[in-house]
Write an enzyme that holds these catalytic residues in place. Sequence first.
Site, PDB file in Angstrom:
ATOM      1  N   LEU A 136      43.841  -5.005  12.827  1.00 24.25           N
ATOM      2  CA  LEU A 136      44.775  -6.032  12.376  1.00 24.25           C
ATOM      3  C   LEU A 136      45.835  -6.264  13.216  1.00 24.25           C
ATOM      4  O   LEU A 136      46.324  -5.419  14.044  1.00 24.25           O
ATOM      5  CB  LEU A 136      45.353  -5.317  10.915  1.00 24.25           C
ATOM      6  CG  LEU A 136      44.432  -5.063   9.954  1.00 24.25           C
ATOM      7  CD1 LEU A 136      45.059  -4.500   8.773  1.00 24.25           C
ATOM      8  CD2 LEU A 136      43.767  -6.668   9.269  1.00 24.25           C
TER       9      LEU A 136
ATOM     10  N   THR B 165      50.532   1.103   9.618  1.00 25.62           N
ATOM     11  CA  THR B 165      51.668   0.611  10.890  1.00 25.62           C
ATOM     12  C   THR B 165      50.746  -0.139  11.924  1.00 25.62           C
ATOM     13  O   THR B 165      49.765   0.035  12.002  1.00 25.62           O
ATOM     14  CB  THR B 165      52.766   1.722  11.394  1.00 25.62           C
ATOM     15  OG1 THR B 165      51.785   2.874  11.726  1.00 25.62           O
ATOM     16  CG2 THR B 165      53.270   2.374  10.101  1.00 25.62           C
TER      17      THR B 165
ATOM     18  N   HIS C 204      40.776   7.151   6.923  1.00 24.19           N
ATOM     19  CA  HIS C 204      40.232   7.189   8.304  1.00 24.19           C
ATOM     20  C   HIS C 204      39.590   8.511   8.370  1.00 24.19           C
ATOM     21  O   HIS C 204      40.193   9.611   7.935  1.00 24.19           O
ATOM     22  CB  HIS C 204      41.034   7.348   9.241  1.00 24.19           C
ATOM     23  CG  HIS C 204      40.673   7.253  10.926  1.00 24.19           C
ATOM     24  ND1 HIS C 204      40.050   6.092  11.325  1.00 24.19           N
ATOM     25  CD2 HIS C 204      40.598   8.199  11.438  1.00 24.19           C
ATOM     26  CE1 HIS C 204      39.485   6.441  12.464  1.00 24.19           C
ATOM     27  NE2 HIS C 204      39.977   7.823  12.774  1.00 24.19           N
TER      28      HIS C 204
ATOM     29  N   ASN D 147      45.298   3.198   4.332  1.00 24.76           N
ATOM     30  CA  ASN D 147      44.319   3.152   4.905  1.00 24.76           C
ATOM     31  C   ASN D 147      43.253   4.667   4.714  1.00 24.76           C
ATOM     32  O   ASN D 147      44.268   5.489   4.854  1.00 24.76           O
ATOM     33  CB  ASN D 147      44.081   2.844   6.413  1.00 24.76           C
ATOM     34  CG  ASN D 147      42.809   2.666   7.221  1.00 24.76           C
ATOM     35  OD1 ASN D 147      41.839   2.283   6.928  1.00 24.76           O
ATOM     36  ND2 ASN D 147      42.792   3.196   8.710  1.00 24.76           N
TER      37      ASN D 147
ATOM     38  N   ASP E 160      45.372   3.455  13.411  1.00 26.13           N
ATOM     39  CA  ASP E 160      44.920   4.648  12.776  1.00 26.13           C
ATOM     40  C   ASP E 160      46.225   5.463  13.081  1.00 26.13           C
ATOM     41  O   ASP E 160      46.278   6.601  13.419  1.00 26.13           O
ATOM     42  CB  ASP E 160      43.768   5.264  13.230  1.00 26.13           C
ATOM     43  CG  ASP E 160      42.563   4.468  13.003  1.00 26.13           C
ATOM     44  OD1 ASP E 160      42.593   3.836  12.243  1.00 26.13           O
ATOM     45  OD2 ASP E 160      41.606   4.301  13.874  1.00 26.13           O
TER      46      ASP E 160
HETATM   47  C1  GAR Z   1      34.374   5.658   5.323  1.00 24.11           C
HETATM   48  O1  GAR Z   1      34.082   6.700   5.908  1.00 24.11           O
HETATM   49  C2  GAR Z   1      35.840   5.131   5.758  1.00 24.11           C
HETATM   50  O2  GAR Z   1      36.544   6.546   6.239  1.00 24.11           O
HETATM   51  C3  GAR Z   1      35.452   4.658   7.281  1.00 24.11           C
HETATM   52  O3  GAR Z   1      34.446   3.584   6.864  1.00 24.11           O
HETATM   53  C4  GAR Z   1      33.701   4.311   5.796  1.00 24.11           C
HETATM   54  C5  GAR Z   1      33.614   3.413   4.653  1.00 24.11           C
HETATM   55  O4  GAR Z   1      32.497   3.946   3.603  1.00 24.11           O
HETATM   56  N1  GAR Z   1      36.490   3.849   7.862  1.00 24.11           N
HETATM   57  C6  GAR Z   1      36.824   3.551   8.837  1.00 24.11           C
HETATM   58  O5  GAR Z   1      36.209   4.066   9.870  1.00 24.11           O
HETATM   59  C7  GAR Z   1      38.038   2.976   9.271  1.00 24.11           C
HETATM   60  N2  GAR Z   1      38.205   3.038  10.737  1.00 24.11           N
HETATM   61  P1  GAR Z   1      32.385   3.203   2.361  1.00 24.11           P
HETATM   62  O6  GAR Z   1      32.139   1.603   2.825  1.00 24.11           O
HETATM   63  O7  GAR Z   1      31.213   3.714   1.685  1.00 24.11           O
HETATM   64  O8  GAR Z   1      33.687   3.458   1.556  1.00 24.11           O
END
Ligand code: GAR
Length: 198
Positions: free
Chosen positions: A95, A143, A111, A109, A147
């Site tokens: 973003l 922010t 992570h 978020n 991450d």
């Molecule tokens: C999750 O593991 C989340 O933490 C990660 O994507 C997956 C989504 O799973 N997010 C990132 O990596 C963001 N940088 P989901 O669609 O089953 O919730």
Amino acid sequence: MTRACAILLSGGGSNMVKLVESMAAPGHPARPVLVMSNDPEAGGLERARALGVATGAVDHRPFGKDRPAFEAELTARLEAAGAELICLAGFMRVLTEGFVRHWEGRMLNIHPSLLPKYRGLHTHARALEAGDAEAGCTVHEVTPVLDDGPILGQARVPIRPGDTPEALAARVLEQEHRLYPACLRRFASGQREPLYLS
Ligand code: GAR
């Protein structure tokens, strides 16, 4: 009065499902108003519809490199739905500062690492390569730095001998499903102290 929550996703939406289900609890301080994706085919949209939540998609591809135009459309849709809080739940677009500033203090978020370790992608493979004893997940306020931002909660997961990135990701995801609903509930009711689950 509950706070209107929108959820942005790019994939299967398992975290979205847990967030939406959690908001059905009596007395919850937030309610789901919209699930949006940058991918009209994202599996999470169908799952949201099955839960009775309004959905929308803004395909990022026709915007090319014009991120501000893509994000302006996202913001227009979010505001039309009356969103007061945004949960990023596997939303895989970086973003711009402008979008983040617009929603700062109102956007969370999740992570899949113990931030500040392993910002970005391939978090589980990187934790295994480093020989870490544990991995986990973090919910934080968004922010402009990727991450980064104040930590609202973390859950830790021991790494086992012979773990693969996939096996570890599956165990971390189980913890994401506990952590994110708990952090959303606290955040929507004004609590900012981090929650540490083990
Ligand atoms: C999750 O593991 C989340 O933490 C990660 O994507 C997956 C989504 O799973 N997010 C990132 O990596 C963001 N940088 P989901 O669609 O089953 O919730």
